[in-house]
Design an enzyme around this catalytic site. Sequence first.
Site, PDB file in Angstrom:
ATOM      1  CB  ALA A  11      -0.913   0.002   1.226  1.00  0.00           C
ATOM      2  NE  ARG A  16      11.696   5.658  -0.576  1.00  0.00           N
ATOM      3  CZ  ARG A  16      11.999   4.789   0.395  1.00  0.00           C
ATOM      4  NH1 ARG A  16      13.245   4.692   0.817  1.00  0.00           N
ATOM      5  NH2 ARG A  16      11.073   4.013   0.930  1.00  0.00           N
ATOM      6  CE  LYS A  23       7.821   0.648  -3.417  1.00  0.00           C
ATOM      7  NZ  LYS A  23       8.824   0.947  -2.375  1.00  0.00           N
ATOM      8  CG  ASP A 101       9.498  -2.600  -1.617  1.00  0.00           C
ATOM      9  OD1 ASP A 101       9.559  -3.587  -0.857  1.00  0.00           O
ATOM     10  OD2 ASP A 101       9.824  -1.447  -1.263  1.00  0.00           O
TER      11      ASP A 101
HETATM   12  C1  UD1 Z   1      11.285  -1.313   4.987  1.00  0.00           C
HETATM   13  C2  UD1 Z   1      11.685  -1.656   6.420  1.00  0.00           C
HETATM   14  C3  UD1 Z   1      13.210  -1.722   6.492  1.00  0.00           C
HETATM   15  C4  UD1 Z   1      13.728  -2.754   5.505  1.00  0.00           C
HETATM   16  C5  UD1 Z   1      13.206  -2.488   4.090  1.00  0.00           C
HETATM   17  C6  UD1 Z   1      13.518  -3.668   3.207  1.00  0.00           C
HETATM   18  C7  UD1 Z   1      10.051  -0.736   8.019  1.00  0.00           C
HETATM   19  C8  UD1 Z   1       9.757   0.372   8.949  1.00  0.00           C
HETATM   20  N1  UD1 Z   1      11.188  -0.649   7.325  1.00  0.00           N
HETATM   21  O1  UD1 Z   1      11.797  -0.047   4.693  1.00  0.00           O
HETATM   22  O2  UD1 Z   1      13.622  -2.071   7.810  1.00  0.00           O
HETATM   23  O3  UD1 Z   1      15.134  -2.766   5.505  1.00  0.00           O
HETATM   24  O4  UD1 Z   1      11.774  -2.318   4.097  1.00  0.00           O
HETATM   25  O5  UD1 Z   1      13.274  -3.385   1.856  1.00  0.00           O
HETATM   26  O6  UD1 Z   1       9.286  -1.672   7.952  1.00  0.00           O
HETATM   27  N2  UD1 Z   1       3.781  -0.231   2.915  1.00  0.00           N
HETATM   28  C9  UD1 Z   1       2.425  -0.304   3.150  1.00  0.00           C
HETATM   29  N3  UD1 Z   1       1.852   0.675   3.912  1.00  0.00           N
HETATM   30  C10 UD1 Z   1       2.567   1.693   4.454  1.00  0.00           C
HETATM   31  C11 UD1 Z   1       3.952   1.759   4.201  1.00  0.00           C
HETATM   32  C12 UD1 Z   1       4.534   0.763   3.436  1.00  0.00           C
HETATM   33  O7  UD1 Z   1       1.752  -1.201   2.686  1.00  0.00           O
HETATM   34  O8  UD1 Z   1       1.948   2.534   5.123  1.00  0.00           O
HETATM   35  C13 UD1 Z   1       4.410  -1.280   2.066  1.00  0.00           C
HETATM   36  C14 UD1 Z   1       5.046  -0.732   0.799  1.00  0.00           C
HETATM   37  O9  UD1 Z   1       4.132  -0.783  -0.293  1.00  0.00           O
HETATM   38  C15 UD1 Z   1       6.239  -1.652   0.574  1.00  0.00           C
HETATM   39  C16 UD1 Z   1       6.567  -2.166   1.967  1.00  0.00           C
HETATM   40  O10 UD1 Z   1       5.444  -1.880   2.783  1.00  0.00           O
HETATM   41  O11 UD1 Z   1       5.907  -2.745  -0.259  1.00  0.00           O
HETATM   42  C17 UD1 Z   1       7.823  -1.498   2.532  1.00  0.00           C
HETATM   43  O12 UD1 Z   1       7.611  -0.095   2.576  1.00  0.00           O
HETATM   44  P1  UD1 Z   1       8.769   0.942   2.211  1.00  0.00           P
HETATM   45  O13 UD1 Z   1       8.240   2.294   2.419  1.00  0.00           O
HETATM   46  O14 UD1 Z   1       9.351   0.604   0.908  1.00  0.00           O
HETATM   47  O15 UD1 Z   1       9.802   0.610   3.381  1.00  0.00           O
HETATM   48  P2  UD1 Z   1      11.389   0.825   3.402  1.00  0.00           P
HETATM   49  O16 UD1 Z   1      11.679   2.249   3.683  1.00  0.00           O
HETATM   50  O17 UD1 Z   1      11.987   0.244   2.191  1.00  0.00           O
HETATM   51 CA    CA Z   2      11.177  -0.614   0.327  1.00  0.00          CA
END
Ligand code: UD1
Ligand code: CA
Length: 462
Positions: A11, A16, A23, A101
């Site tokens: 979600a 970025r 994404k 991702d």
């Molecule tokens: C996250 C992890 C990080 C890890 C990295 C690995 C957390 C806080 N951080 O960081 O420790 O090293 O992934 O790739 O968990 N998403 C949602 N809802 C939200 C936010 C995110 O569904 O409110 C989903 C995104 O679509 C994505 C995944 O969660 O598929 C990870 O989110 P992203 O924002 O990419 O996290 P990172 O900063 O990469």
């Molecule tokens: Ca990520």
Amino acid sequence: MEQPWAVILAAGEGTRMQSAGPKVMHPLCGRPLLWHVLEAARVLTKKQVLVTGRGAALLKDYFGDGYTYVEQAERLGTGHALQQVLPQLPAGGDVLVLCGDTPLLDSEVLGALLADHRRQGAAATVLTAALGNPHGYGRVIRDERGRVQEIVEDRHLRAGQEKINEINTGCYCFAAQALHALLPRLPQNKVTGEYYLTDLLPLLKEAGHRVAAFLTVDAQSALGINDRAQLAVAAARMRERINRRLMLAGVTMLDPETTYLDVDVAVGRDTVLYPHCIFEGQTVVGENCVLGPGLHLVNTAVENDVTCRQGLVIDSSLGAGANIGPYVHIRPGSSIGAETRIGNFVEVKNSSIGKGSKVPHLSYIGDTQMEESVNMGAGSIVVNYDGRRKHLTQIEAGAFVGCNSNLIAPLKIGRGAFIAAGSTITRDVPPGALVVARPQEKVKKDLAKKFLKGRPKKQGEK
Ligand code: UD1
Ligand code: CA
């Protein structure tokens, strides 16, 4: 043991990526990022739940009814995302939580994680990797005895922690029971206001649960895609896997580095791919073909023993033994028959070319049904468009169309008919007929000299 559930977090805003679309729908070797994650998860889990946000309708449209969708209306972090699924999760058993991702984590790695989680009897096991450049990832903080303490996001690292190269892949195994007990108590991050799933680990530890980490040996597959530079790196790695799989199955690639095959593409054994082949979508290639260099196939079926040099072929089929190119453009809806010859600089659109027919040089064939053993001379053109509408042309078996002829559609050329070179044909030609349709040639004796008089002389000419 019972298969776990999978929850895929998909979600996020994907800020970025600098993209108008979600994404996780960006393509990687022909399929969305999320598709790759789902493929890996499906092998090991009995039910897959997708947490969706922006572009939820797009995701549902693409992936269909086989999955459960849960909407995260506000994007308040990975922990918040999993909280949305909590009411749907079973009371017991294991839950595999994945990010949408990280498309390179395959079922092998996930299976190893699950096995380790069960062996250790942990409430949570996080999949970790040791990276040369851990920048951007959450770091795994262990105590002096090597036990996992917490995961600290890159932006919140404290002095000295930047050097830690063990990262969180964003992939975990949880005991459902532990999630029900403690996920609702996740704290809000004071800096960002988000709820981090990683903050669940210290909570579990405090409550006396076992928290483990499983370090994967395949660090390359940990790559998380946050921007398009990472997308390109992931695509290169995925290509490597695809090419390796096909080479081991009997395909020769002169230069795998410049061979770009989508994940669904199939290629038969003893087929040779020259450099710069790009095969996209649902392209299927048979055995013993010689393809490229510089060939772009999109959703195209290629039968056995086809030779096709430089060109672009879209939504079409190439029959067994066809000899095609170089430099062809075969546009959607075309079926090139067996043992045909389609030559240099030929364009074919929405047409079928019968077995053994030849279109060897510089032709345009549009909206045409051509039967077998037809010969189209160099530069012969089907005039299918009158400026308003497209019309059909039928060319029966064995017809011979001379060089530089124009066939003005709608038109039917009968079986075995012969059309003299340079003819413009506007009416149907009966079978077996010979047609000459070009202006009478006039020969004026000795006129050339007079005609050329007064022409400026070249240097040295008398
Ligand atoms: C996250 C992890 C990080 C890890 C990295 C690995 C957390 C806080 N951080 O960081 O420790 O090293 O992934 O790739 O968990 N998403 C949602 N809802 C939200 C936010 C995110 O569904 O409110 C989903 C995104 O679509 C994505 C995944 O969660 O598929 C990870 O989110 P992203 O924002 O990419 O996290 P990172 O900063 O990469
Ligand atoms: Ca990520």
